[in-house]
Design an enzyme around this catalytic site. Structure first.
Site, PDB file in Angstrom:
ATOM      1  N   HIS A 110     -41.930 -51.940  -6.908  1.00 16.73           N
ATOM      2  CA  HIS A 110     -40.746 -50.647  -6.177  1.00 16.73           C
ATOM      3  C   HIS A 110     -41.764 -49.823  -7.312  1.00 16.73           C
ATOM      4  CE1 HIS A 110     -38.487 -50.090  -9.963  1.00 16.73           C
ATOM      5  NE2 HIS A 110     -39.023 -51.416 -10.065  1.00 16.73           N
ATOM      6  N   ASP A 139     -41.507 -49.853 -15.848  1.00 17.13           N
ATOM      7  CA  ASP A 139     -40.038 -50.749 -14.706  1.00 17.13           C
ATOM      8  C   ASP A 139     -40.330 -49.202 -14.163  1.00 17.13           C
ATOM      9  OD1 ASP A 139     -38.109 -51.191 -13.033  1.00 17.13           O
ATOM     10  OD2 ASP A 139     -36.735 -50.218 -14.240  1.00 17.13           O
ATOM     11  N   GLU A 173     -36.182 -49.890  -4.591  1.00 17.73           N
ATOM     12  CA  GLU A 173     -35.408 -50.868  -5.438  1.00 17.73           C
ATOM     13  C   GLU A 173     -34.109 -50.482  -6.456  1.00 17.73           C
ATOM     14  OE1 GLU A 173     -34.973 -53.791  -8.705  1.00 17.73           O
ATOM     15  OE2 GLU A 173     -35.840 -51.270  -8.969  1.00 17.73           O
ATOM     16  N   GLU A 174     -34.673 -49.308  -7.391  1.00 17.97           N
ATOM     17  CA  GLU A 174     -33.282 -48.912  -8.202  1.00 17.97           C
ATOM     18  C   GLU A 174     -32.206 -49.174  -7.481  1.00 17.97           C
ATOM     19  OE1 GLU A 174     -34.107 -49.801 -10.921  1.00 17.97           O
ATOM     20  OE2 GLU A 174     -35.984 -49.415 -11.450  1.00 17.97           O
ATOM     21  N   GLU A 198     -42.259 -56.545 -12.305  1.00 19.48           N
ATOM     22  CA  GLU A 198     -40.823 -56.350 -12.866  1.00 19.48           C
ATOM     23  C   GLU A 198     -41.774 -56.194 -14.490  1.00 19.48           C
ATOM     24  OE1 GLU A 198     -38.447 -53.984 -12.238  1.00 19.48           O
ATOM     25  OE2 GLU A 198     -38.563 -54.602 -10.146  1.00 19.48           O
ATOM     26  N   HIS A 383     -34.733 -47.866 -17.992  1.00 23.60           N
ATOM     27  CA  HIS A 383     -34.175 -46.842 -17.833  1.00 23.60           C
ATOM     28  C   HIS A 383     -33.374 -45.697 -18.871  1.00 23.60           C
ATOM     29  CE1 HIS A 383     -32.832 -49.405 -13.975  1.00 23.60           C
ATOM     30  NE2 HIS A 383     -34.151 -49.468 -14.316  1.00 23.60           N
TER      31      HIS A 383
END
Length: 415
Positions: A110, A139, A173-174, A198, A383
């Site tokens: 992603h 990510d 995706e998130e 990933e 994140h």
């Protein structure tokens, strides 16, 4: 397709065809050197990607990066389509390269992140001696760059021993991949091997991931005045509390199943006995049979009520499925271990507690496709403000993708 931004695309394309043409047969050490020489160009690509905010749902930034990726794949000779990832913002980008062999590969990751608009300017891409930093650097924009530069290395070696090499970049995706899960599943079933990019937090490849479900609990009671006639009511919050205590052990540690109650709501005003209450739980699981088991156990448990004349209902809303442990993924991990060993490095197979798009690619009960997750660059702090990737992992992980494709294509050129 959106209007192209040539200056940005040109920046992304730096070094696209700067490699000298080499013979396809390379020793592992020579292939690693090629990957090491590719690292500066990889970092330039990554810097350009990280500079654009692409939080899930941020249409402008997602469109901008989509244009970059379409142009980059076209420059690599791929046939490219970009289709809206409805109901999500952004496009699903599919690039296809045809080779002379029979093995078919899907490389996917992603390009959305979790970060708000303005984060890229606030925390721009930068490096120190060991790491690169920035929103989405690992990510999964590091994975996006990994795919692009691995294909570049294959082409520099004039290798086309695969049958089809397909790339999928998705924008959502998130937030669960609502607009891309269908195309992931459809494409995966047309390929022999699926690599998902990933980031691992150490030198590892992932052979199993968790599925993610939502457990929804609802209680209906009867309202009444909390001061003058509480006995005439049926307190839904009290019944909910009773049920939550009963349902606290739905997980199964031996199977890695967790059910954690994380949200509750109920009541309107302090002086009204609440007529309704609800709770939600996060369910993670890797054993495919655990969905039915948890649902059956919960339905049995909720029959035991604290307050008469209340109704209790429970359901499980299916989310991202697991990549269940399977022989195909194990075989890919063993191939990765052997190839990594040829450059004097160790890589281990792991099971991860996160859910990823690899779950949509996996077909339960089928040998096709074989799926391997965390083929991306090594990184951590995902994140968070301190997200980073390990610079020392870039070249070995580029080597790994190229060596895997060449080996699985049935040639000995990676050895």
């Amino acid at each position: 397709m959106h209007a192209r931004r040539k200056s940005i695309a040109a920046a992304l394309a730096l070094g696209l065809f700067t490699f000298p043409v080499l013979a396809a047969d390379l020793q592992p050490s020579e292939l690693l050197k090629q990957a090491e020489a590719e690292q500066p160009a990889y970092l330039e690509t990554l810097k350009t990607l990280v500079a654009v905010d692409t939080g899930t749902g941020q249409q402008q930034g997602l469109a901008r990066v989509s244009e970059m990726l379409v142009e980059r794949l076209e420059a690599l000779g791929a046939e490219v389509t970009a289709t809206p990832a409805t109901p999500s913002a952004g496009d699903n980008i599919v690039g296809t390269l045809k080779g002379s062999g029979t093995a078919n590969f899907l490389l996917m990751v992603h390009y959305d992140t979790v970060f708000a608009e303005g984060t890229a300017a606030k925390r721009p891409f930068h490096t120190d001696e060991k790491r690169a930093y920035g929103p989405g650097v690992a990510d999964a924009k590091g994975g996006v760059a990994m795919i692009l530069h691995a294909i570049k290395l294959l082409q520099a070696q004039q290798f086309d021993g695969f049958g089809t090499l397909t790339v999928l970049f998705n924008p959502d995706e998130e937030m669960g991949s609502a607009g891309s899960k269908k195309i992931i599943a459809e494409l995966a079933r047309k390929h022999d091997y699926v690599f998902s990019y990933e980031p691992p937090d150490k030198d590892a490849v992932t052979v199993a991931t968790n599925g993610i479900n939502a457990v929804m609990l609802e209680v209906k009671g009867k309202s009444s005045h909390a001061g003058s006639a509480p006995e005439e009511g049926r307190n839904a919050i009290m019944e909910l509390a009773h049920q939550l205590v009963q349902l606290k052990d739905l997980g199964n540690p031996d199977k890695g199943t967790t059910v954690n109650w994380t949200m509750i709501k109920g009541g309107e005003k302090r002086n009204i006995i609440p007529a309704s209450a609800a709770a939600e739980a996060d369910m993670r699981y890797s054993d495919l049979g655990e969905y039915d088991r948890v649902l059956a156990d919960a339905q049995r448990i909720i029959k035991d009520k604290l307050i008469d004349d209340t109704t209790v209902e429970l359901r499980i809303d299916k989310g991202r499925p697991p990549l269940a442990k399977n022989a195909g993924s194990d075989h890919l991990a063993e191939t990765a271990r052997q190839l990594y060993g040829e450059i004097g490095k160790n890589i281990e197979p792991i099971a991860m507690r996160f859910g990823t798009d690899a779950g949509y690619a996996y077909v339960p009960g089928s040998d096709k496709p074989a799926v391997l997750e965390t083929m991306g660059v090594v990184g951590a702090g995902l994140h968070a403000d301190d997200e980073y990737l390990e610079l020392s992992s870039i070249a070995p992980r580029l080597y790994l993708t190229v060596a895997m494709i060449k080996t699985l294509s049935g040639t000995n050129s990676a050895r």
